[in-house]
Write a protein that holds these residues in place. Structure first.
Motif, PDB file in Angstrom:
ATOM      1  N   ASP A  86      -2.994  -4.990  -6.449  1.00 18.35           N
ATOM      2  CA  ASP A  86      -2.923  -4.658  -7.552  1.00 18.35           C
ATOM      3  C   ASP A  86      -1.745  -3.104  -7.142  1.00 18.35           C
ATOM      4  N   MET A  87      -2.352  -2.479  -5.760  1.00 18.89           N
ATOM      5  CA  MET A  87      -2.055  -1.207  -6.087  1.00 18.89           C
ATOM      6  C   MET A  87      -0.448  -1.289  -5.963  1.00 18.89           C
ATOM      7  N   HIS A  88       0.208   0.491  -5.872  1.00 18.12           N
ATOM      8  CA  HIS A  88       1.647   0.557  -6.328  1.00 18.12           C
ATOM      9  C   HIS A  88       1.891   1.744  -5.471  1.00 18.12           C
ATOM     10  N   MET A  89       2.454   1.858  -4.493  1.00 21.07           N
ATOM     11  CA  MET A  89       3.679   3.242  -3.526  1.00 21.07           C
ATOM     12  C   MET A  89       4.549   3.268  -4.149  1.00 21.07           C
ATOM     13  N   ARG A  90       5.559   4.603  -4.058  1.00 16.67           N
ATOM     14  CA  ARG A  90       7.141   4.188  -3.916  1.00 16.67           C
ATOM     15  C   ARG A  90       7.072   5.678  -3.288  1.00 16.67           C
ATOM     16  N   PRO A  91       8.874   5.643  -2.727  1.00  7.49           N
ATOM     17  CA  PRO A  91       9.025   7.399  -2.272  1.00  7.49           C
ATOM     18  C   PRO A  91       8.322   7.847  -2.712  1.00  7.49           C
ATOM     19  N   LEU A  92       8.068   9.441  -1.787  1.00  5.06           N
ATOM     20  CA  LEU A  92       7.702  10.422  -2.855  1.00  5.06           C
ATOM     21  C   LEU A  92       8.954  10.881  -3.772  1.00  5.06           C
ATOM     22  N   GLY A  93      10.290  11.217  -3.648  1.00  2.00           N
ATOM     23  CA  GLY A  93      11.314  11.717  -4.785  1.00  2.00           C
ATOM     24  C   GLY A  93      10.781  10.681  -5.881  1.00  2.00           C
ATOM     25  N   GLU A  94      10.979   9.511  -5.918  1.00  2.00           N
ATOM     26  CA  GLU A  94      10.409   8.589  -6.704  1.00  2.00           C
ATOM     27  C   GLU A  94       9.643   9.073  -7.775  1.00  2.00           C
ATOM     28  N   THR A  95       8.146   9.725  -7.244  1.00  2.00           N
ATOM     29  CA  THR A  95       7.300  10.220  -7.775  1.00  2.00           C
ATOM     30  C   THR A  95       7.723  11.573  -8.153  1.00  2.00           C
ATOM     31  N   VAL A  96       8.501  12.288  -7.775  1.00  2.00           N
ATOM     32  CA  VAL A  96       9.161  13.656  -8.425  1.00  2.00           C
ATOM     33  C   VAL A  96       9.670  13.543  -9.359  1.00  2.00           C
ATOM     34  N   ALA A  97      10.728  12.770  -9.211  1.00  2.00           N
ATOM     35  CA  ALA A  97      11.303  12.556 -10.040  1.00  2.00           C
ATOM     36  C   ALA A  97      10.707  12.002 -11.671  1.00  2.00           C
TER      37      ALA A  97
ATOM     38  N   GLU B 245       3.770   5.236  12.840  1.00  2.69           N
ATOM     39  CA  GLU B 245       4.855   5.216  12.724  1.00  2.69           C
ATOM     40  C   GLU B 245       5.292   5.265  11.568  1.00  2.69           C
ATOM     41  N   ARG B 246       4.967   6.315   9.896  1.00  9.11           N
ATOM     42  CA  ARG B 246       6.241   6.799   9.138  1.00  9.11           C
ATOM     43  C   ARG B 246       6.205   4.999   8.279  1.00  9.11           C
ATOM     44  N   ARG B 247       5.413   4.351   8.176  1.00  5.51           N
ATOM     45  CA  ARG B 247       5.514   3.209   7.593  1.00  5.51           C
ATOM     46  C   ARG B 247       4.615   3.638   6.056  1.00  5.51           C
ATOM     47  N   MET B 248       3.836   4.144   5.620  1.00  3.77           N
ATOM     48  CA  MET B 248       3.317   4.679   4.949  1.00  3.77           C
ATOM     49  C   MET B 248       3.093   6.455   5.112  1.00  3.77           C
ATOM     50  N   GLY B 249       3.060   7.278   3.935  1.00  6.18           N
ATOM     51  CA  GLY B 249       3.396   8.578   3.810  1.00  6.18           C
ATOM     52  C   GLY B 249       2.156   9.350   2.917  1.00  6.18           C
ATOM     53  N   VAL B 250       1.661  10.589   2.923  1.00  5.23           N
ATOM     54  CA  VAL B 250       1.002  10.859   1.510  1.00  5.23           C
ATOM     55  C   VAL B 250       1.325  12.056   1.353  1.00  5.23           C
TER      56      VAL B 250
ATOM     57  N   MET C 218       0.193   8.396  -2.079  1.00  5.00           N
ATOM     58  CA  MET C 218       0.323   8.485  -0.744  1.00  5.00           C
ATOM     59  C   MET C 218       1.579   7.548  -1.431  1.00  5.00           C
ATOM     60  N   SER C 219       2.650   7.275  -0.743  1.00  2.37           N
ATOM     61  CA  SER C 219       4.109   7.355  -0.741  1.00  2.37           C
ATOM     62  C   SER C 219       4.300   5.744   0.283  1.00  2.37           C
ATOM     63  N   ARG C 220       5.376   5.370   0.029  1.00  4.04           N
ATOM     64  CA  ARG C 220       5.995   3.925   0.688  1.00  4.04           C
ATOM     65  C   ARG C 220       7.899   3.370   0.346  1.00  4.04           C
ATOM     66  N   GLY C 221       8.318   2.945   1.648  1.00  2.00           N
ATOM     67  CA  GLY C 221       9.750   1.838   1.414  1.00  2.00           C
ATOM     68  C   GLY C 221       9.776   1.638   0.101  1.00  2.00           C
ATOM     69  N   THR C 222      11.000   0.463  -0.239  1.00  2.18           N
ATOM     70  CA  THR C 222      10.509  -0.663  -1.268  1.00  2.18           C
ATOM     71  C   THR C 222      10.371  -1.480  -0.845  1.00  2.18           C
ATOM     72  N   VAL C 223       9.705  -1.192   0.070  1.00  2.00           N
ATOM     73  CA  VAL C 223       9.120  -2.738   1.559  1.00  2.00           C
ATOM     74  C   VAL C 223       7.295  -2.876   1.287  1.00  2.00           C
ATOM     75  N   ALA C 224       7.138  -3.757   0.762  1.00  2.00           N
ATOM     76  CA  ALA C 224       5.651  -3.739   0.551  1.00  2.00           C
ATOM     77  C   ALA C 224       5.256  -2.784  -0.193  1.00  2.00           C
ATOM     78  N   PRO C 225       5.513  -2.682  -1.288  1.00  2.00           N
ATOM     79  CA  PRO C 225       4.955  -1.394  -2.332  1.00  2.00           C
ATOM     80  C   PRO C 225       3.673  -1.254  -2.572  1.00  2.00           C
ATOM     81  N   GLY C 226       2.993  -2.730  -2.357  1.00  2.00           N
ATOM     82  CA  GLY C 226       1.360  -2.521  -2.428  1.00  2.00           C
ATOM     83  C   GLY C 226       0.213  -2.384  -1.314  1.00  2.00           C
ATOM     84  N   GLY C 227       1.859  -2.218  -0.524  1.00  2.00           N
ATOM     85  CA  GLY C 227       1.080  -2.451   0.962  1.00  2.00           C
ATOM     86  C   GLY C 227       0.645  -3.341   1.906  1.00  2.00           C
ATOM     87  N   GLY C 228       1.203  -4.531   1.507  1.00  2.00           N
ATOM     88  CA  GLY C 228       1.325  -6.058   2.310  1.00  2.00           C
ATOM     89  C   GLY C 228       0.389  -6.240   1.313  1.00  2.00           C
TER      90      GLY C 228
END
Length: 436
Positions: free
Chosen positions: A328-339, A401-406, A308-318
């Motif tokens: 303790d979950m942490h999500m980041r944008p897809l591009g950062e994971t690829v990098a 609503e594209r606040r999260m992705g996978v 799962m991916s998320r922007g810089t707002v609420a990377p833990g999901g809220g």
């Protein structure tokens, strides 16, 4: 003759005024309070405040967490469809630019006076029993085990009620829009797609990190003849997978290990998969996790990360997700994971978004929850059932609503001379998925 203006009395009007101040705009829902009073737009979803305790909770814990606490305890409810109410709040946040509650001292004092007038003043209520209470250093082995246990060790019986026959607790792949194509079909299509992307053949060695209830492990062993090492931190999951291995006669192909991914030794696997486990690794720890994926797979072997991916707002999901579902979950944008994967030496060859697929997957889980509500309540209690209702409804909206992705990210560990042993095209990955 002068017509007297109606006097707006009752708790609902006082609370609506406070909420408008806190949100920075008109309340987008209608309020009904314990005294029968109502306030707010007449054509909006109705939020029912059942007790003064809810107001006291929100006074001490304003914002998402306080609202979630009040909802799961039944102190606040939504009349009708919960998704409609949550969608109205998110739409108001976007369109009217409402801000989260950041009350000034004067506003807090006014809220306290209102609470006192309504008989809701008092000490902070204790957090609900279903809220996580983790201790120790962030992402230490012991804390990670407790975080995973909080969510995944709820009980195998509960997940059997919620999930389909595959026991896959991750995004499905909706390869068909046919009415008869259901959640279990979508999960089988996802499992087959992963096996194809990984290029599994008879005898291939697969490492399944964060194996869940074994859906990929069992599918890869039965349908593709793979030899699988399945790793999970959750004792309930490990017990379930071992039972399935015995029942299906897969003891010579599957080894189930209950351990931390950091303790996995050896290497030389033909393929490594990690399906919606990387979110639990942690931000600072992810580079080492990516390095482990590179170390564990052989040269020219493949790695698939579904995450799962998320922007810089609420990377833990809220606040709600972090307190009740995935501490303790942490999500980041897809591009950062690829990098991060590429920095570890892996070559990313494919990234496929499954965001819309997750909307349908979570909605299917939610339908099952409501259909089996009485059984769920008998098994885990009303409070935990309400946690899951809020989680699934909110999750479907977040993906919609594209606040999260996978995404499914396929990578390869190239050989020293750059050889990747990848097919020239990807068309064979998708052929016939709807007919499985």
């Amino acid at each position: 003759m002068t017509t007297a203006r109606p006097v707006r009395t009752g708790a609902a009007h006082r609370l609506a005024a406070l909420a408008a101040t806190a949100l920075g705009g008109p309340l987008p829902v209608r309020l009904r309070t314990w005294d029968g009073a109502e306030a707010g737009p007449v054509d909006a979803p109705v939020v029912v405040v059942r007790s003064r305790r809810a107001l006291r909770r929100l006074l001490w814990q304003p914002g998402e967490l306080g609202l979630a606490q009040a909802y799961v305890t039944g102190e606040i409810d939504v009349e009708g469809d919960l998704a409609t109410g949550l969608r109205a709040m998110w739409a108001a946040t976007r369109e009217r630019r409402l801000h989260p509650p950041r009350l000034t001292l004067a506003e807090r004092a006014r809220a306290a006076r209102t609470a006192a007038l309504l008989g809701a003043a008092g000490p902070p209520p204790a957090p609900p029993a279903s809220q996580a209470r983790l201790r120790g250093v962030l992402h230490s082995r012991s804390r990670d085990r407790a975080a995973i246990s909080h969510h995944y060790d709820l009980s195998n019986a509960f997940y059997r009620l919620l999930l389909d026959e595959t026991m896959a607790y991750s995004c499905g792949y909706w390869a068909s829009d046919a009415p008869e194509f259901g959640a279990a079909d979508a999960q089988r299509a996802k499992l087959e797609l992963i096996c194809r992307k990984l290029g599994l053949v008879e005898g291939a060695r697969l490492l399944d990190i964060g194996c869940g209830w074994g859906s990929l492990t069992l599918y890869a062993a039965e349908r593709h003849g793979a030899r699988v090492t399945a790793v999970t931190l959750a004792a309930e999951q490990a017990a379930h997978v071992r039972e399935q291995v015995r029942e299906r006669g897969l003891g010579d192909r599957v080894d189930v290990v209950c351990q931390d991914y950091r303790d996995i030794t050896g290497g030389g696997y033909d393929a490594v998969a990690t399906v919606e486990m990387g979110e639990h690794v942690g931000d600072a720890e992810y580079p080492a996790f990516a390095a482990s994926l590179h170390r564990l797979v052989r040269p020219a072997g493949r790695v698939l990360v579904q995450q799962m991916s998320r922007g810089t707002v609420a990377p833990g999901g809220g606040a709600f997700i972090e307190a009740y579902i995935a501490p303790d979950m942490h999500m980041r944008p897809l591009g950062e994971t690829v990098a991060l994967l590429e920095s570890a030496g892996l070559e990313v060859r494919s990234a496929e978004s499954l965001r819309e697929h997750y909307v349908r997957t979570v909605e299917a889980w939610h339908r099952t929850l409501e259909e089996r509500w009485s059984d769920v309540v008998r098994l885990v209690g009303e409070e935990t059932a309400r946690v899951w209702r809020l989680y699934l409804v909110g999750g479907a909206l977040a993906f919609d609503e594209r606040r999260m992705g996978v995404d499914q990210i396929l990578a390869v560990r190239p050989t020293a001379d750059g050889h990747a042993a990848m097919p020239a095209t990807q068309q064979d990955w998708y052929t016939g998925l709807a007919e499985l």
